[in-house]
Design a protein around this motif. Sequence first.
Motif, short mmCIF file in Angstrom:
data_model
loop_
_atom_site.label_atom_id
_atom_site.label_comp_id
_atom_site.label_asym_id
_atom_site.label_seq_id
_atom_site.Cartn_x
_atom_site.Cartn_y
_atom_site.Cartn_z
N GLY A 239 36.20 44.88 53.55
CA GLY A 239 36.85 43.72 52.97
C GLY A 239 38.26 44.06 52.53
O GLY A 239 38.75 45.18 52.74
N TYR A 240 38.92 43.11 51.90
CA TYR A 240 40.28 43.34 51.40
C TYR A 240 40.21 44.14 50.11
O TYR A 240 39.49 43.80 49.18
CB TYR A 240 40.99 42.01 51.15
N MET A 241 40.99 45.20 50.06
CA MET A 241 40.96 46.09 48.89
C MET A 241 42.40 46.42 48.47
O MET A 241 43.09 47.20 49.12
CB MET A 241 40.22 47.39 49.24
N PRO A 242 42.89 45.81 47.39
CA PRO A 242 44.23 46.14 46.91
C PRO A 242 44.30 47.60 46.47
O PRO A 242 43.29 48.20 46.07
CB PRO A 242 44.42 45.21 45.71
N ASP A 243 45.47 48.16 46.52
CA ASP A 243 45.67 49.54 46.08
C ASP A 243 46.04 49.52 44.59
O ASP A 243 47.21 49.61 44.22
CB ASP A 243 46.77 50.20 46.91
N PHE A 244 45.02 49.44 43.75
CA PHE A 244 45.26 49.39 42.31
C PHE A 244 45.76 50.74 41.82
O PHE A 244 45.19 51.79 42.17
CB PHE A 244 43.98 49.03 41.56
N GLU B 179 42.39 46.76 26.94
CA GLU B 179 41.64 47.64 27.83
C GLU B 179 40.20 47.18 27.91
O GLU B 179 39.60 46.78 26.91
CB GLU B 179 41.70 49.09 27.35
N ILE B 180 39.65 47.20 29.11
CA ILE B 180 38.26 46.82 29.34
C ILE B 180 37.47 48.06 29.74
O ILE B 180 37.80 48.70 30.74
CB ILE B 180 38.14 45.75 30.45
N GLU B 181 36.47 48.40 28.96
CA GLU B 181 35.66 49.56 29.30
C GLU B 181 34.72 49.23 30.45
O GLU B 181 34.21 48.11 30.56
CB GLU B 181 34.84 50.00 28.08
N ALA B 182 34.49 50.22 31.31
CA ALA B 182 33.63 49.99 32.46
C ALA B 182 32.94 51.27 32.89
O ALA B 182 33.52 52.36 32.81
CB ALA B 182 34.45 49.43 33.63
N ASP B 183 31.69 51.12 33.32
CA ASP B 183 30.98 52.21 34.00
C ASP B 183 31.01 51.99 35.51
O ASP B 183 30.92 52.93 36.29
CB ASP B 183 29.52 52.27 33.53
N LEU B 184 31.12 50.72 35.89
CA LEU B 184 31.11 50.33 37.30
C LEU B 184 32.13 49.21 37.50
O LEU B 184 32.16 48.25 36.74
CB LEU B 184 29.71 49.83 37.70
N ILE B 185 32.98 49.37 38.53
CA ILE B 185 33.99 48.36 38.84
C ILE B 185 33.73 47.81 40.23
O ILE B 185 33.54 48.57 41.19
CB ILE B 185 35.42 48.95 38.76
N ILE B 186 33.71 46.47 40.33
CA ILE B 186 33.44 45.81 41.61
C ILE B 186 34.64 44.94 41.97
O ILE B 186 34.83 43.87 41.39
CB ILE B 186 32.18 44.94 41.52
N PRO B 187 35.47 45.38 42.90
CA PRO B 187 36.59 44.55 43.35
C PRO B 187 36.10 43.46 44.31
O PRO B 187 35.97 43.69 45.52
CB PRO B 187 37.53 45.53 44.07
N ALA B 188 35.79 42.29 43.78
CA ALA B 188 35.42 41.15 44.62
C ALA B 188 36.70 40.45 45.04
O ALA B 188 36.97 39.29 44.69
CB ALA B 188 34.50 40.21 43.84
N THR B 189 37.50 41.20 45.79
CA THR B 189 38.88 40.82 46.07
C THR B 189 39.06 40.14 47.41
O THR B 189 40.17 39.94 47.88
CB THR B 189 39.78 42.06 45.99
N GLY B 190 37.95 39.78 48.05
CA GLY B 190 38.06 38.95 49.24
C GLY B 190 37.88 39.69 50.54
O GLY B 190 37.50 40.86 50.60
N LEU B 191 38.15 38.98 51.61
CA LEU B 191 37.92 39.49 52.95
C LEU B 191 39.24 39.60 53.71
O LEU B 191 40.28 39.12 53.27
CB LEU B 191 36.96 38.55 53.70
N GLU B 192 39.16 40.27 54.85
CA GLU B 192 40.29 40.33 55.78
C GLU B 192 39.94 39.49 57.00
O GLU B 192 38.94 39.74 57.66
CB GLU B 192 40.57 41.78 56.21
N MET B 193 40.75 38.49 57.28
CA MET B 193 40.47 37.65 58.43
C MET B 193 40.67 38.43 59.73
O MET B 193 41.56 39.28 59.84
CB MET B 193 41.36 36.41 58.43
#
Length: 498
Positions: A149-154, A334-348
């Motif tokens: 999928g689409y993954m920004p370079d954070f 700041e948001i604490e996280a143990d797991l991050i899910i980038p639901a950042t979309g798809l690539e057409m």
Amino acid sequence: MSDEHFDVLIVGAGISGIAAAYHLQTKSPDSSYAILEARDAIGGTWDLFRYPGIRSDSDMYTFGFAFRPWTDGKVFADGPAIREYVSDTAQRNGIEEKIRFGTRVAHANWDSETARWTVRTERGENGERTSFTCNFLMMCSGYYRYEHGYMPDFPGMEDFPGAIIHPQLWPEDVDYAGKKVVIIGSGATAVTLVPAMAETAAHVTMLQRSPTYIAARPSRDGFADFMRKILPEKIAYSVTRAKNVLLNIYIYQFSQSYPDLVKREVLKAIRIRLGRDFDVRKHFSPSYNPWDQRFCLAPDGDFFDVLADGSASIVTDRIERFTQTGIKLESGEEIEADLIIPATGLEMQLLGGMTLSVDGAMVRAADKVTYRGMMLSGVPNFAIAFGYTNASWTLKIDLTCERVCRLLNHMAAKGHDYCVPTLPADLDTVPMLDFSSSYVQRAMSQLPQQGTKSPWRTYQNYVLDMLTIRFGKLEDGAMKFGRVGDAAQHVAALEAAE
């Protein structure tokens, strides 16, 4: 050894490919066909996506096959149920035996001298090369890249010690019970993940850069349940399907005509569910009008329920960087996280990633214009199954399949070997998709154009499309028909004109 030949080759064994096969069997029964599927299972999207809560964001009475009643009862079915529905439909109708699994299409070339496509494929892990020939090629491979999928370079992603999982590549062994989860995004995937993961996670935070329209819908259709009690199953399904088609068209048209009113009513409904203290305008008031992007639907309001009970929260801000403990925002929070899910979309990705040529000359989709939203100008005996953006995908797929069968039957009856959409000299063009979603905007330079008038214009209206595709003339002046002897001359003239 000669290439294996079929009258029609279908690429893709998802919901579109199975629909195409059924229509061929019932409306063009003399046409031989095969389905080429890159993966090892039926279902396409519904076999690929395995993230928690995966479900349809269209009602199943319009998303389901027109020829196969949806009887589960749920308006918005979960992924496994849809996968079983598609697979069972293929098995019941003898379609599964026509599928060549593990066969990825790499390239297709149209030869005007023989009026045939040669389709080059790769099989298995070693990429064994095979090929097929066909008279007509139908692409049912969807519109996005399956590999990722689409993954920004954070910034700072490498600093975060926990797991970062894109929903499109969801592993089977993810244990998020008791963990702090951050879901990045505000689309249908995020709205689905939040209530599903909130059941066992310590807390779920949906982090969005900007809001999306989200509306609660009942998980059951009372009208459909009543119709099933008083009518035979197939008739009840057809009546409910017609009702939902017309209702969806009305809602879309009303939203286009009165966007401010629709927006106000959507926000009012959310305030009722979340209370006056919740900042609804900040988190649920998009900058765009309703239906400039797809609405996100929450069955029975499950998304709002987890916000109300505190098991989930929503944050509207921009990401500054990932950190060792989670995510730092531009606001300084700041948001604490143990797991991050980038639901950042798809690539057409059109055509399943394959390349296309006509008489050896490469075809670039962006240089073409769509004909009735299903064929490309200057490309003979070739159709693409591409669904609606403002309604259920399969509504348009069914119409496309019907039109293809009409074309095949017409050519057989008249002795034609090919049909090809031919552009007029004075046609003005606009983008194929008038949609502001990020995944569409990122791919705009790769997509075909559409015209400003019929039959080159796609109206995104099922009733109009049904009348023109199902009953409109096949020899409409734009579609040219011919035989093998004149195919090369005709295609050369088309290329010169374009």
